[in-house]
Design an enzyme around this catalytic site. Structure first.
Site, PDB file in Angstrom:
ATOM      1  N   ASP A  92       0.830  -1.198   0.000  1.00  0.00           N
ATOM      2  CA  ASP A  92       0.000   0.000   0.000  1.00  0.00           C
ATOM      3  C   ASP A  92       0.870   1.255   0.000  1.00  0.00           C
ATOM      4  O   ASP A  92       1.953   1.279   0.594  1.00  0.00           O
ATOM      5  CB  ASP A  92      -0.904   0.002   1.235  1.00  0.00           C
ATOM      6  CG  ASP A  92      -2.099   0.914   1.081  1.00  0.00           C
ATOM      7  OD1 ASP A  92      -2.358   1.393  -0.047  1.00  0.00           O
ATOM      8  OD2 ASP A  92      -2.781   1.177   2.088  1.00  0.00           O
ATOM      9  N   HIS A 110       3.656   3.041  -8.888  1.00  0.00           N
ATOM     10  CA  HIS A 110       3.488   1.616  -9.180  1.00  0.00           C
ATOM     11  C   HIS A 110       4.754   1.032  -9.806  1.00  0.00           C
ATOM     12  O   HIS A 110       5.110  -0.118  -9.530  1.00  0.00           O
ATOM     13  CB  HIS A 110       2.288   1.411 -10.101  1.00  0.00           C
ATOM     14  CG  HIS A 110       0.987   1.835  -9.498  1.00  0.00           C
ATOM     15  ND1 HIS A 110       0.545   1.349  -8.284  1.00  0.00           N
ATOM     16  CD2 HIS A 110       0.033   2.706  -9.944  1.00  0.00           C
ATOM     17  CE1 HIS A 110      -0.634   1.895  -8.003  1.00  0.00           C
ATOM     18  NE2 HIS A 110      -0.957   2.715  -8.988  1.00  0.00           N
ATOM     19  N   LEU A 128      11.714 -20.559  -2.367  1.00  0.00           N
ATOM     20  CA  LEU A 128      10.556 -19.769  -1.949  1.00  0.00           C
ATOM     21  C   LEU A 128       9.394 -19.933  -2.922  1.00  0.00           C
ATOM     22  O   LEU A 128       9.584 -19.952  -4.147  1.00  0.00           O
ATOM     23  CB  LEU A 128      10.960 -18.293  -1.890  1.00  0.00           C
ATOM     24  CG  LEU A 128       9.845 -17.259  -1.720  1.00  0.00           C
ATOM     25  CD1 LEU A 128       9.381 -17.212  -0.279  1.00  0.00           C
ATOM     26  CD2 LEU A 128      10.312 -15.880  -2.166  1.00  0.00           C
TER      27      LEU A 128
END
Length: 249
Positions: free
Chosen positions: A17, A34, A128
Protein backbone atom coordinates in the site's frame (compact mmCIF):
# COMPACT_ATOMS: atom_id res chain seq x y z
CA UNK A 1 24.45 -7.72 7.55
CA UNK A 2 24.00 -10.00 10.55
CA UNK A 3 20.55 -10.24 12.09
CA UNK A 4 21.42 -12.88 14.67
CA UNK A 5 19.08 -15.74 15.46
CA UNK A 6 15.45 -15.05 14.58
CA UNK A 7 12.34 -17.12 14.34
CA UNK A 8 11.70 -16.77 10.62
CA UNK A 9 7.97 -16.98 9.84
CA UNK A 10 7.24 -19.71 7.34
CA UNK A 11 4.65 -17.64 5.45
CA UNK A 12 4.67 -13.84 5.18
CA UNK A 13 1.82 -11.96 3.50
CA UNK A 14 2.11 -8.30 2.49
CA UNK A 15 -0.49 -5.68 1.58
CA UNK A 16 1.44 -3.41 -0.78
CA UNK A 17 0.00 0.00 0.00
CA UNK A 18 1.03 3.59 -0.64
CA UNK A 19 2.37 3.59 -4.21
CA UNK A 20 0.13 6.44 -5.30
CA UNK A 21 0.76 8.56 -2.20
CA UNK A 22 4.51 7.97 -2.53
CA UNK A 23 4.35 9.39 -6.05
CA UNK A 24 2.09 12.31 -5.13
CA UNK A 25 4.43 13.31 -2.31
CA UNK A 26 7.14 13.69 -4.97
CA UNK A 27 4.87 15.45 -7.50
CA UNK A 28 5.07 12.43 -9.78
CA UNK A 29 2.26 10.67 -11.68
CA UNK A 30 0.63 7.87 -9.69
CA UNK A 31 1.85 5.30 -12.19
CA UNK A 32 5.45 6.11 -11.23
CA UNK A 33 4.64 4.92 -7.73
CA UNK A 34 3.49 1.62 -9.18
CA UNK A 35 6.69 1.36 -11.24
CA UNK A 36 8.82 1.84 -8.12
CA UNK A 37 6.57 -0.54 -6.21
CA UNK A 38 7.20 -3.28 -8.77
CA UNK A 39 10.94 -2.86 -8.34
CA UNK A 40 10.55 -3.25 -4.58
CA UNK A 41 8.53 -6.45 -5.11
CA UNK A 42 11.41 -7.91 -7.12
CA UNK A 43 13.92 -7.09 -4.41
CA UNK A 44 11.64 -8.33 -1.64
CA UNK A 45 11.30 -11.71 -3.38
CA UNK A 46 15.09 -12.04 -3.41
CA UNK A 47 15.40 -10.89 0.22
CA UNK A 48 12.68 -13.24 1.43
CA UNK A 49 14.26 -16.19 -0.37
CA UNK A 50 17.67 -15.46 1.13
CA UNK A 51 16.52 -15.16 4.74
CA UNK A 52 14.57 -18.41 4.65
CA UNK A 53 10.91 -17.46 4.23
CA UNK A 54 9.13 -20.36 2.52
CA UNK A 55 6.02 -18.56 1.26
CA UNK A 56 5.62 -14.88 0.36
CA UNK A 57 2.17 -13.67 -0.67
CA UNK A 58 1.62 -10.11 -1.93
CA UNK A 59 -1.65 -8.30 -2.57
CA UNK A 60 -0.91 -6.83 -6.00
CA UNK A 61 -4.33 -6.06 -7.51
CA UNK A 62 -7.67 -6.41 -5.78
CA UNK A 63 -11.13 -6.96 -7.22
CA UNK A 64 -11.90 -3.39 -6.06
CA UNK A 65 -8.95 -1.91 -7.98
CA UNK A 66 -10.95 -2.09 -11.21
CA UNK A 67 -12.87 0.94 -9.85
CA UNK A 68 -9.81 3.15 -10.22
CA UNK A 69 -9.53 5.50 -13.20
CA UNK A 70 -9.31 3.89 -16.63
CA UNK A 71 -5.86 5.42 -17.17
CA UNK A 72 -4.49 4.02 -13.91
CA UNK A 73 -5.92 0.53 -14.52
CA UNK A 74 -4.51 0.55 -18.05
CA UNK A 75 -1.09 1.59 -16.73
CA UNK A 76 -1.23 -1.18 -14.12
CA UNK A 77 -2.02 -3.78 -16.77
CA UNK A 78 0.94 -2.64 -18.88
CA UNK A 79 3.20 -2.85 -15.82
CA UNK A 80 1.88 -6.29 -15.07
CA UNK A 81 2.76 -7.45 -18.59
CA UNK A 82 6.29 -6.07 -18.28
CA UNK A 83 7.03 -7.34 -14.79
CA UNK A 84 5.75 -10.83 -15.46
CA UNK A 85 8.69 -11.17 -17.84
CA UNK A 86 11.04 -9.62 -15.30
CA UNK A 87 9.70 -11.85 -12.58
CA UNK A 88 10.45 -14.97 -14.59
CA UNK A 89 14.13 -13.97 -14.64
CA UNK A 90 14.14 -13.20 -10.91
CA UNK A 91 12.38 -16.49 -10.12
CA UNK A 92 14.77 -18.52 -12.24
CA UNK A 93 17.83 -16.87 -10.69
CA UNK A 94 16.57 -17.47 -7.14
CA UNK A 95 14.95 -20.93 -7.50
CA UNK A 96 11.54 -19.35 -6.78
CA UNK A 97 8.21 -20.99 -7.62
CA UNK A 98 5.51 -18.51 -8.67
CA UNK A 99 1.78 -18.97 -8.07
CA UNK A 100 -1.11 -16.63 -8.82
CA UNK A 101 -4.31 -16.52 -6.78
CA UNK A 102 -7.49 -14.67 -7.63
CA UNK A 103 -9.90 -14.75 -10.57
CA UNK A 104 -7.65 -14.42 -13.62
CA UNK A 105 -10.52 -14.78 -16.12
CA UNK A 106 -11.13 -11.02 -16.27
CA UNK A 107 -7.66 -10.28 -17.66
CA UNK A 108 -6.81 -10.03 -21.35
CA UNK A 109 -5.74 -13.27 -23.06
CA UNK A 110 -2.05 -12.34 -23.20
CA UNK A 111 -1.95 -11.68 -19.46
CA UNK A 112 -3.66 -14.99 -18.73
CA UNK A 113 -1.10 -16.71 -20.94
CA UNK A 114 1.71 -14.88 -19.14
CA UNK A 115 0.40 -16.05 -15.76
CA UNK A 116 0.20 -19.63 -17.02
CA UNK A 117 3.75 -19.46 -18.35
CA UNK A 118 5.10 -18.06 -15.08
CA UNK A 119 3.51 -20.86 -13.11
CA UNK A 120 4.54 -23.61 -15.52
CA UNK A 121 8.13 -22.44 -16.03
CA UNK A 122 8.75 -22.20 -12.27
CA UNK A 123 6.69 -25.14 -10.98
CA UNK A 124 9.74 -27.35 -10.42
CA UNK A 125 11.70 -24.72 -8.46
CA UNK A 126 12.26 -25.79 -4.87
CA UNK A 127 12.93 -22.52 -3.05
CA UNK A 128 10.56 -19.77 -1.95
CA UNK A 129 6.97 -19.97 -3.19
CA UNK A 130 6.00 -16.47 -4.33
CA UNK A 131 2.24 -15.99 -4.42
CA UNK A 132 0.74 -12.99 -6.22
CA UNK A 133 -2.87 -12.07 -5.49
CA UNK A 134 -4.27 -10.48 -8.66
CA UNK A 135 -7.92 -9.64 -9.26
CA UNK A 136 -8.23 -11.08 -5.78
CA UNK A 137 -10.76 -10.41 -3.06
CA UNK A 138 -11.26 -12.69 -0.07
CA UNK A 139 -15.05 -12.58 -0.28
CA UNK A 140 -14.90 -13.40 -3.98
CA UNK A 141 -12.48 -16.24 -3.22
CA UNK A 142 -14.89 -17.69 -0.66
CA UNK A 143 -17.82 -17.23 -3.04
CA UNK A 144 -15.99 -19.15 -5.76
CA UNK A 145 -14.94 -21.82 -3.26
CA UNK A 146 -18.46 -22.29 -1.93
CA UNK A 147 -19.83 -22.50 -5.46
CA UNK A 148 -17.48 -25.40 -6.22
CA UNK A 149 -18.26 -27.04 -2.88
CA UNK A 150 -22.01 -26.73 -3.53
CA UNK A 151 -21.57 -28.27 -6.97
CA UNK A 152 -19.69 -31.22 -5.47
CA UNK A 153 -22.37 -31.60 -2.79
CA UNK A 154 -25.12 -31.57 -5.42
CA UNK A 155 -23.22 -34.25 -7.34
CA UNK A 156 -23.11 -36.42 -4.22
CA UNK A 157 -19.35 -36.09 -3.75
CA UNK A 158 -19.69 -34.44 -0.32
CA UNK A 159 -22.12 -35.10 2.52
CA UNK A 160 -23.12 -32.22 4.86
CA UNK A 161 -21.46 -33.88 7.85
CA UNK A 162 -18.16 -33.98 5.94
CA UNK A 163 -17.89 -30.19 5.69
CA UNK A 164 -15.01 -29.17 7.96
CA UNK A 165 -12.60 -26.26 8.17
CA UNK A 166 -9.94 -28.30 6.41
CA UNK A 167 -12.35 -29.27 3.65
CA UNK A 168 -13.32 -25.62 3.11
CA UNK A 169 -9.63 -24.65 3.04
CA UNK A 170 -9.14 -27.19 0.27
CA UNK A 171 -11.51 -25.24 -1.98
CA UNK A 172 -9.75 -21.89 -1.49
CA UNK A 173 -7.13 -20.41 -3.83
CA UNK A 174 -4.49 -21.05 -1.16
CA UNK A 175 -5.09 -24.80 -0.87
CA UNK A 176 -1.92 -26.80 -0.15
CA UNK A 177 -0.34 -23.70 1.40
CA UNK A 178 0.11 -22.92 5.11
CA UNK A 179 -1.78 -19.94 6.50
CA UNK A 180 0.33 -16.77 6.90
CA UNK A 181 2.25 -16.41 10.15
CA UNK A 182 2.86 -12.68 9.63
CA UNK A 183 0.93 -10.02 7.72
CA UNK A 184 2.75 -6.79 6.87
CA UNK A 185 0.81 -3.72 5.75
CA UNK A 186 2.59 -0.62 4.54
CA UNK A 187 1.40 3.03 4.55
CA UNK A 188 -0.12 2.90 8.03
CA UNK A 189 -3.65 1.82 7.11
CA UNK A 190 -5.26 -0.32 9.82
CA UNK A 191 -7.50 -2.63 7.83
CA UNK A 192 -7.36 -5.97 5.98
CA UNK A 193 -8.91 -4.65 2.75
CA UNK A 194 -10.61 -7.94 1.87
CA UNK A 195 -7.31 -9.85 1.85
CA UNK A 196 -7.08 -13.53 2.91
CA UNK A 197 -9.89 -13.16 5.45
CA UNK A 198 -10.16 -16.92 6.10
CA UNK A 199 -6.40 -17.52 6.16
CA UNK A 200 -5.50 -14.62 8.50
CA UNK A 201 -7.54 -15.93 11.45
CA UNK A 202 -4.45 -16.42 13.67
CA UNK A 203 -1.90 -14.32 11.81
CA UNK A 204 0.26 -11.72 13.57
CA UNK A 205 -0.25 -8.27 12.03
CA UNK A 206 2.48 -5.65 11.60
CA UNK A 207 1.67 -2.18 10.24
CA UNK A 208 4.30 0.34 9.19
CA UNK A 209 3.78 3.96 8.10
CA UNK A 210 6.34 3.50 5.31
CA UNK A 211 4.93 3.60 1.78
CA UNK A 212 5.57 0.44 -0.23
CA UNK A 213 8.17 1.97 -2.62
CA UNK A 214 10.32 2.78 0.45
CA UNK A 215 10.09 -0.75 1.87
CA UNK A 216 13.40 -2.64 1.95
CA UNK A 217 15.20 -5.56 3.55
CA UNK A 218 15.79 -3.63 6.77
CA UNK A 219 12.05 -3.02 7.08
CA UNK A 220 11.35 -6.70 6.42
CA UNK A 221 13.80 -7.70 9.15
CA UNK A 222 12.23 -5.13 11.50
CA UNK A 223 8.81 -6.72 10.94
CA UNK A 224 10.24 -10.16 11.65
CA UNK A 225 11.91 -8.85 14.81
CA UNK A 226 8.55 -7.55 16.04
CA UNK A 227 7.02 -10.92 15.13
CA UNK A 228 9.65 -12.59 17.31
CA UNK A 229 8.47 -10.59 20.31
CA UNK A 230 4.89 -11.78 19.95
CA UNK A 231 3.62 -14.59 22.17
CA UNK A 232 2.04 -16.82 19.53
CA UNK A 233 -1.00 -18.60 20.97
CA UNK A 234 -3.81 -20.58 19.37
CA UNK A 235 -6.74 -21.02 21.72
CA UNK A 236 -4.45 -20.44 24.68
CA UNK A 237 -1.82 -22.91 23.47
CA UNK A 238 1.60 -21.44 22.77
CA UNK A 239 2.87 -21.92 19.22
CA UNK A 240 6.52 -22.90 18.79
CA UNK A 241 8.46 -21.59 15.80
CA UNK A 242 11.65 -23.09 14.44
CA UNK A 243 14.64 -20.80 14.73
CA UNK A 244 16.66 -19.85 11.67
CA UNK A 245 19.87 -17.87 11.48
CA UNK A 246 20.68 -15.51 8.65
CA UNK A 247 24.34 -15.37 7.73
CA UNK A 248 26.47 -12.41 6.81
CA UNK A 249 26.24 -10.84 3.41
Amino acid sequence: MTTGTLQIPRHVAIILDGNGRWAQARNLPRKMGHVEGCKVVEQTVEDAARIGIEYLTVYAFSTENWKRSEDEVSALMQLFRYYMKRLLKVATANNVRVKMIGDRTRFDADIIEGIYRLEQDTKDNTGLTFVIAVNYGARDEMRRAMTRLAEDAAAGKIRPEEVSESLISGYLDTRQMPDPDLLIRTSGEMRLSNFLLWQLAYTEIYVTDIFWPDFNKQELIKAIEVYNKRDRRFGGVKQANAKCTEGKE
